[in-house]
Design a protein around this motif. Structure first.
Motif, mmCIF file in Angstrom:
data_model
loop_
_atom_site.group_PDB
_atom_site.id
_atom_site.type_symbol
_atom_site.label_atom_id
_atom_site.label_comp_id
_atom_site.label_asym_id
_atom_site.label_seq_id
_atom_site.Cartn_x
_atom_site.Cartn_y
_atom_site.Cartn_z
ATOM 1 N N UNK A 22 10.507 -0.164 -0.895
ATOM 2 C CA UNK A 22 11.365 0.610 -1.798
ATOM 3 C C UNK A 22 11.210 2.084 -1.453
ATOM 4 N N UNK A 23 12.310 2.743 -1.132
ATOM 5 C CA UNK A 23 12.241 4.106 -0.612
ATOM 6 C C UNK A 23 11.692 5.115 -1.614
ATOM 7 N N UNK A 24 11.761 4.819 -2.911
ATOM 8 C CA UNK A 24 11.277 5.759 -3.914
ATOM 9 C C UNK A 24 9.788 5.605 -4.240
ATOM 10 N N UNK A 25 9.134 4.662 -3.603
ATOM 11 C CA UNK A 25 7.723 4.432 -3.893
ATOM 12 C C UNK A 25 6.829 5.344 -3.063
ATOM 13 N N UNK A 26 5.803 5.892 -3.703
ATOM 14 C CA UNK A 26 4.826 6.701 -2.970
ATOM 15 C C UNK A 26 3.923 5.821 -2.107
ATOM 16 N N UNK A 27 4.019 4.519 -2.296
ATOM 17 C CA UNK A 27 3.266 3.576 -1.475
ATOM 18 C C UNK A 27 4.134 2.944 -0.385
ATOM 19 N N UNK A 28 5.313 3.461 -0.182
ATOM 20 C CA UNK A 28 6.255 2.846 0.766
ATOM 21 C C UNK A 28 5.644 2.706 2.158
ATOM 22 N N UNK A 29 5.783 1.515 2.721
ATOM 23 C CA UNK A 29 5.277 1.252 4.066
ATOM 24 C C UNK A 29 6.291 1.792 5.067
ATOM 25 N N UNK A 30 5.882 2.790 5.856
ATOM 26 C CA UNK A 30 6.821 3.443 6.765
ATOM 27 C C UNK A 30 6.363 3.415 8.216
ATOM 28 N N UNK A 31 5.426 2.519 8.534
ATOM 29 C CA UNK A 31 4.992 2.364 9.930
ATOM 30 C C UNK A 31 5.938 1.435 10.671
ATOM 31 N N UNK A 32 5.830 1.439 11.984
ATOM 32 C CA UNK A 32 6.708 0.620 12.819
ATOM 33 C C UNK A 32 6.219 -0.817 12.942
ATOM 34 N N UNK A 33 4.925 -1.037 12.664
ATOM 35 C CA UNK A 33 4.407 -2.397 12.746
ATOM 36 C C UNK A 33 3.215 -2.577 11.812
ATOM 37 N N UNK A 34 2.991 -3.826 11.454
ATOM 38 C CA UNK A 34 1.838 -4.196 10.652
ATOM 39 C C UNK A 34 0.752 -4.677 11.607
ATOM 40 N N UNK A 35 -0.488 -4.222 11.421
ATOM 41 C CA UNK A 35 -1.564 -4.698 12.293
ATOM 42 C C UNK A 35 -1.653 -6.224 12.292
ATOM 43 N N UNK A 36 -2.153 -6.786 13.374
ATOM 44 C CA UNK A 36 -2.308 -8.234 13.476
ATOM 45 C C UNK A 36 -3.230 -8.736 12.378
ATOM 46 N N UNK A 37 -2.781 -9.751 11.629
ATOM 47 C CA UNK A 37 -3.555 -10.304 10.530
ATOM 48 C C UNK A 37 -3.892 -11.762 10.804
ATOM 49 N N UNK A 38 -4.965 -12.230 10.187
ATOM 50 C CA UNK A 38 -5.287 -13.652 10.195
ATOM 51 C C UNK A 38 -4.084 -14.412 9.638
ATOM 52 N N UNK A 39 -3.748 -15.528 10.251
ATOM 53 C CA UNK A 39 -2.562 -16.283 9.839
ATOM 54 C C UNK A 39 -2.673 -16.829 8.414
ATOM 55 N N UNK A 40 -3.896 -16.878 7.878
ATOM 56 C CA UNK A 40 -4.074 -17.352 6.505
ATOM 57 C C UNK A 40 -3.619 -16.320 5.480
ATOM 58 N N UNK B 271 -5.569 1.434 9.278
ATOM 59 C CA UNK B 271 -7.012 1.173 9.253
ATOM 60 C C UNK B 271 -7.440 0.553 7.929
ATOM 61 N N UNK B 272 -6.765 0.905 6.857
ATOM 62 C CA UNK B 272 -7.058 0.337 5.552
ATOM 63 C C UNK B 272 -6.581 -1.110 5.467
ATOM 64 N N UNK B 273 -5.429 -1.376 6.065
ATOM 65 C CA UNK B 273 -4.916 -2.748 6.129
ATOM 66 C C UNK B 273 -5.926 -3.645 6.836
ATOM 67 N N UNK B 274 -6.441 -3.187 7.968
ATOM 68 C CA UNK B 274 -7.404 -3.978 8.726
ATOM 69 C C UNK B 274 -8.689 -4.196 7.943
ATOM 70 N N UNK B 275 -9.145 -3.168 7.226
ATOM 71 C CA UNK B 275 -10.371 -3.280 6.441
ATOM 72 C C UNK B 275 -10.206 -4.269 5.284
ATOM 73 N N UNK B 276 -9.092 -4.172 4.579
ATOM 74 C CA UNK B 276 -8.866 -5.077 3.446
ATOM 75 C C UNK B 276 -8.617 -6.496 3.929
#
Length: 201
Positions: free
Chosen positions: A23-41, A5-10
């Motif tokens: 990077x597995x040691x990052x507390x910000x590591x992206x661990x979802x199965x997919x990225x929400x659809x984004x504008x191609x730009x 939801x934050x990805x979509x908002x930003x």
């Protein structure tokens, strides 16, 4: 970025790039199965730290990443091998006042951008700026991203820097930890104000 939801908002703010840390040691590591659809730009950037080439390629294909940011001690040979796979590369370097820019020369044929971050305990996300005057020693034509603890309080300094000779090849301002409500979750209002002010004279 980490939360859907934050990805979509930003993404509504139309940034040029959105970064996803693998990077597995990052507390910000992206661990979802997919990225929400984004504008191609909006370009999706996968961030890796000394990852194996097959892992980078797998993530690139899985998430349809537009660029790969190498934020560790990756060799020229690794950059060359990834380039042969038609992968666009941002090679990050941690900067302090003694940084030797001549070490970048060997990477030039194999990367699309450099990224200059603050040298700290972690590969990135330390929330500290470095002295940008040292970039007066950067003499190459490859464009670079400016990173390292940039927040709202640095806004005027950023606007002045990109007008200088040292800033002429700066094509992106990389912001992260100073705009977070929690690790990986960005403050939409602060980012909106920052972006709007950045483009004002």
């Amino acid at each position: 970025m980490k939360y859907s939801e934050n990805i979509e908002a930003i993404a509504e703010l139309q940034p040029d790039y959105l970064g996803f840390i693998f990077w597995e040691n990052s507390k910000r590591r992206f661990d979802s199965e997919e990225i929400p659809q984004l504008d191609s730009k909006i370009k999706k950037v996968g961030v890796f730290v000394d990852a194996k080439i097959n892992e980078i390629i797998a993530r690139k294909n899985q998430f349809d990443l537009d660029l790969i940011q190498l934020h560790g001690s990756e060799s020229v040979a690794i950059c060359e091998e990834l380039q042969e796979q038609n992968i666009k590369i941002i090679k990050a370097f941690s900067i302090n006042n003694q940084f030797d820019f001549s070490k970048l020369k060997q990477y030039i044929p194999y990367v699309d951008y450099f990224l200059f971050d603050t040298k700290g305990k972690l590969p990135g996300g330390n929330g500290i700026t470095f002295d940008w005057k040292i970039l007066e020693n950067y003499s190459y034509e490859i464009p670079y991203f400016l990173s390292g603890g940039i927040g709202s309080t640095e806004l005027e300094a950023v606007k002045q820097f990109i007008k200088t000779k040292a800033g002429k090849n700066c094509v992106a301002i990389d912001v992260n930890s100073r705009f977070e409500l929690k690790s990986g979750y960005k403050n939409e209002n602060k980012l909106r104000k920052f972006k709007k002010s950045l483009y004002e004279n």
